[in-house]
Scaffold this active site. Structure first.
Site, PDB file in Angstrom:
ATOM      1  N   ASP A   8      -1.735   2.021  34.332  1.00  9.02           N
ATOM      2  CA  ASP A   8      -1.522   1.789  32.916  1.00  9.02           C
ATOM      3  C   ASP A   8      -2.766   2.392  32.231  1.00  9.02           C
ATOM      4  O   ASP A   8      -3.803   2.574  32.874  1.00  9.02           O
ATOM      5  CB  ASP A   8      -1.423   0.279  32.661  1.00  9.02           C
ATOM      6  N   ASP A  10      -3.982   1.845  28.345  1.00  6.18           N
ATOM      7  CA  ASP A  10      -4.687   0.943  27.422  1.00  6.18           C
ATOM      8  C   ASP A  10      -5.084  -0.354  28.129  1.00  6.18           C
ATOM      9  O   ASP A  10      -4.222  -1.105  28.590  1.00  6.18           O
ATOM     10  CB  ASP A  10      -3.779   0.597  26.236  1.00  6.18           C
TER      11      ASP A  10
END
Ligand code: BG6
Ligand code: MG
Length: 211
Positions: A8, A10
């Site tokens: 991922d 952020d």
């Protein structure tokens, strides 16, 4: 046996999760809607428009789709002002060195993010050519907890889902990975995720996993 890691973006590779919060907070304040860091937790991994809908749950007004699009635009412009101030200095030594060592182990490395700003962020960090595959908010129909973004990343790498490890800071993302039969390493906000396969205190603990 795991052959690939899908990260991922952020809140995992960089701390843009805080900029998302600041930008949404500014919009919420303008609209007189209560919004704090606890509410912000629900926005992790969720798309921009879905995030707005969550914020508007506490509004007394009924906004039209056009108004909502303008709000989302306003938030994104503000958010991008923070992104444009980022540079290679915002890539931590820990993340940089860990990524390099994981690659040395022969693992394929990819990004799986709901963000439409993925390429801009990777450019700012100097990581735009680093990953073997990038799957982001521009190429998906459904955002996390739907597994689409991770399945796309694995397909681009040509690696079976069961041989992928997803690294997440959002429960919605952990759920997405599990729905695709992938392994999950949860960190920070998702640390206590009960169904994660690995719980990481910090990013470099990825080096302790047996692949
Ligand atoms: C995710 C974030 O990575 O991207 C969410 O965790 C965000 O909080 C989503 O809403 C969409 O981001 P963007 O950059 O397309 O507005
Ligand atoms: Mg995240």
């Amino acid at each position: 046996k795991m052959k690939a890691i899908i990260f991922d973006l952020d809140g995992v590779i960089c701390s843009t999760d805080h900029y998302h919060y600041l930008a949404w907070k500014s919009l919420a304040d303008d609209l007189n809607i209560p919004f704090d860091e606890k509410d912000n937790e629900r926005l992790r991994g969720v798309s921009r428009m879905e995030s707005l809908d969550i914020i508007l749950e506490k509004s007394k007004e009924n906004y039209s789709l056009k108004e909502k699009e303008q709000f989302a635009d306003r938030k994104n412009k503000l958010y991008q002002q923070y992104l444009l101030k980022m540079s290679t200095k915002d890539l931590s030594k820990e993340v940089k060195e860990t990524l390099e060592q994981l690659r040395k182990k022969g693992l394929k490395l990819a990004i799986g993010s709901s963000s439409k700003n993925t390429m801009l962020i990777l450019k700012q960090l100097g990581l735009d050519t680093f990953f073997d595959a990038i799957s982001d908010g521009n190429s998906i129909q459904y955002s996390k907890p739907h597994p689409e973004v991770f399945m796309k990343a694995a397909d681009l790498l040509n690696i079976p889902y069961k041989e992928c490890l997803v690294v997440e800071d959002a429960i919605s993302g952990c759920f997405a990975a599990k729905s695709a039969s992938m392994n999950v390493a949860a960190l920070s906000s998702a640390y206590h995720c009960t169904f994660a396969d690995y719980h990481l205190n910090c990013f470099k603990e990825l080096l302790d996993i047996k692949y």
